[in-house]
Design a protein around this motif. Structure first.
Motif, mmCIF file in Angstrom:
data_model
loop_
_atom_site.group_PDB
_atom_site.id
_atom_site.type_symbol
_atom_site.label_atom_id
_atom_site.label_comp_id
_atom_site.label_asym_id
_atom_site.label_seq_id
_atom_site.Cartn_x
_atom_site.Cartn_y
_atom_site.Cartn_z
ATOM 1 N N VAL A 68 39.874 28.153 53.781
ATOM 2 C CA VAL A 68 40.723 29.205 53.232
ATOM 3 C C VAL A 68 39.870 30.097 52.339
ATOM 4 O O VAL A 68 39.229 29.604 51.393
ATOM 5 C CB VAL A 68 41.886 28.599 52.414
ATOM 6 C CG1 VAL A 68 42.765 29.707 51.846
ATOM 7 C CG2 VAL A 68 42.708 27.646 53.273
ATOM 8 N N LEU A 128 38.407 32.370 49.496
ATOM 9 C CA LEU A 128 38.681 32.476 48.070
ATOM 10 C C LEU A 128 39.250 33.856 47.784
ATOM 11 O O LEU A 128 38.779 34.860 48.323
ATOM 12 C CB LEU A 128 37.393 32.259 47.268
ATOM 13 C CG LEU A 128 37.555 32.170 45.744
ATOM 14 C CD1 LEU A 128 38.397 30.959 45.371
ATOM 15 C CD2 LEU A 128 36.190 32.105 45.073
ATOM 16 N N SER A 129 40.266 33.913 46.961
ATOM 17 C CA SER A 129 40.900 35.190 46.623
ATOM 18 C C SER A 129 41.348 35.159 45.167
ATOM 19 O O SER A 129 41.455 34.092 44.543
ATOM 20 C CB SER A 129 42.112 35.449 47.523
ATOM 21 O OG SER A 129 43.129 34.492 47.280
ATOM 22 N N ARG A 167 44.545 33.009 44.824
ATOM 23 C CA ARG A 167 44.297 31.567 44.814
ATOM 24 C C ARG A 167 43.763 31.110 43.459
ATOM 25 O O ARG A 167 44.143 30.063 42.937
ATOM 26 C CB ARG A 167 43.300 31.179 45.907
ATOM 27 C CG ARG A 167 43.857 31.148 47.316
ATOM 28 C CD ARG A 167 42.855 30.495 48.257
ATOM 29 N NE ARG A 167 42.686 29.080 47.932
ATOM 30 C CZ ARG A 167 41.567 28.391 48.167
ATOM 31 N NH1 ARG A 167 40.492 28.991 48.691
ATOM 32 N NH2 ARG A 167 41.497 27.106 47.876
ATOM 33 N N VAL A 213 46.690 31.184 40.830
ATOM 34 C CA VAL A 213 47.642 30.091 41.050
ATOM 35 C C VAL A 213 47.035 28.762 40.587
ATOM 36 O O VAL A 213 47.697 27.942 39.942
ATOM 37 C CB VAL A 213 48.070 30.018 42.526
ATOM 38 C CG1 VAL A 213 48.838 28.736 42.809
ATOM 39 C CG2 VAL A 213 48.916 31.228 42.894
ATOM 40 N N ALA A 214 45.759 28.552 40.908
ATOM 41 C CA ALA A 214 45.084 27.316 40.478
ATOM 42 C C ALA A 214 44.978 27.260 38.960
ATOM 43 O O ALA A 214 45.159 26.197 38.351
ATOM 44 C CB ALA A 214 43.696 27.247 41.112
ATOM 45 N N LEU A 269 39.136 24.390 43.244
ATOM 46 C CA LEU A 269 39.123 25.172 44.483
ATOM 47 C C LEU A 269 37.956 24.805 45.400
ATOM 48 O O LEU A 269 37.847 25.340 46.512
ATOM 49 C CB LEU A 269 39.069 26.670 44.151
ATOM 50 C CG LEU A 269 40.304 27.223 43.430
ATOM 51 C CD1 LEU A 269 40.058 28.655 42.978
ATOM 52 C CD2 LEU A 269 41.539 27.157 44.325
#
Length: 228
Positions: free
Chosen positions: A11, A13-14, A17, A20-21, A43
């Motif tokens: 997935v 990395l953005s 993300r 949210v983490a 992540l």
């Protein structure tokens, strides 16, 4: 047939993300335990990879605020303005209660920034829109936003802070003298039923007191709107 984990598509990395983490880690261990290294570990990336999407800690915190504000219920069409404002404010309060660290972060970042974050601006803009659609003049909306203040985002700044669990003040006056000098304050303190879990003071139900004040504000604004 089971697919090897290494063969699964990774997935990308953005920014989303990362934020949210970060929120999840803050929920788990508090904002003081949050670091770029911990987020990267969560992540599965190196810390430097995060900086391609989040320039620094302040930008990270601002982004986290926008994630939280995104949890507030959207406006509901076809209802009275007062009900619309009330629903969203109580939704904002539920958001703060889900994320105990959020109040301090939102307040500190609001003070540090010259303008609120994009999500906060959008939220406030939509709240103004509810007032305007409800028949409020621009001038009255201006007063409404001031009188409601941080309560629009679910905050409650209380005069009586919780003292449960604190050591007694050695310089405090005896109860008898307190009652003689401040009879009305003592009467109020002795009359209420105790709620040890309250954050607004022994004898106070947090949610009840918050909604009581909110409804007083909305009722007052309704009278001003009708008078105008």
């Amino acid at each position: 047939m089971q697919v090897d984990a290494a063969a699964r598509p990774r997935v990308p990395l953005s920014r989303a993300r990362i934020l949210v983490a970060a929120v999840a880690l803050a929920d788990d261990g508090g904002i003081a335990a949050l670091s770029m290294r911990r987020i990267a570990g969560e992540l599965g990336v190196v810390p430097m990879a995060l900086y391609k999407h989040v320039a620094n800690k302040d930008e990270l915190l601002d982004g986290m605020i926008d994630v939280l504000v995104g949890e507030i219920d959207p406006p509901v069409g076809g209802i009275d303005w007062k009900d619309g404002v009330r629903r969203r404010v109580l939704s904002a309060r539920r958001m703060l209660l889900r994320h105990p660290w959020a109040s301090v972060v939102i307040q500190s970042r609001m003070k540090a920034r010259t303008t609120p974050t994009p999500a906060v601006l959008a939220y406030l803009d939509s709240m103004i829109g509810i007032f305007r659609a409800g028949g409020f003049s621009v001038d009255l909306v201006h007063h409404a936003m001031h009188v409601m203040g941080s309560r629009l985002l679910g905050f409650s700044e209380e005069l009586f802070e919780d003292t449960a669990g604190r050591e007694p003040d050695p310089d405090a006056m005896p109860p008898e003298e307190m009652a003689a000098r401040y009879p009305h304050l003592t009467e109020l303190a002795m009359a209420v039923a105790h709620d040890e879990q309250s954050v607004v003071g022994a004898g106070c139900d947090d949610q009840l007191e918050f909604e009581f004040a909110l409804d007083l504000m909305l009722d007052g604004l309704e009278r001003l709107r009708e008078a105008a």
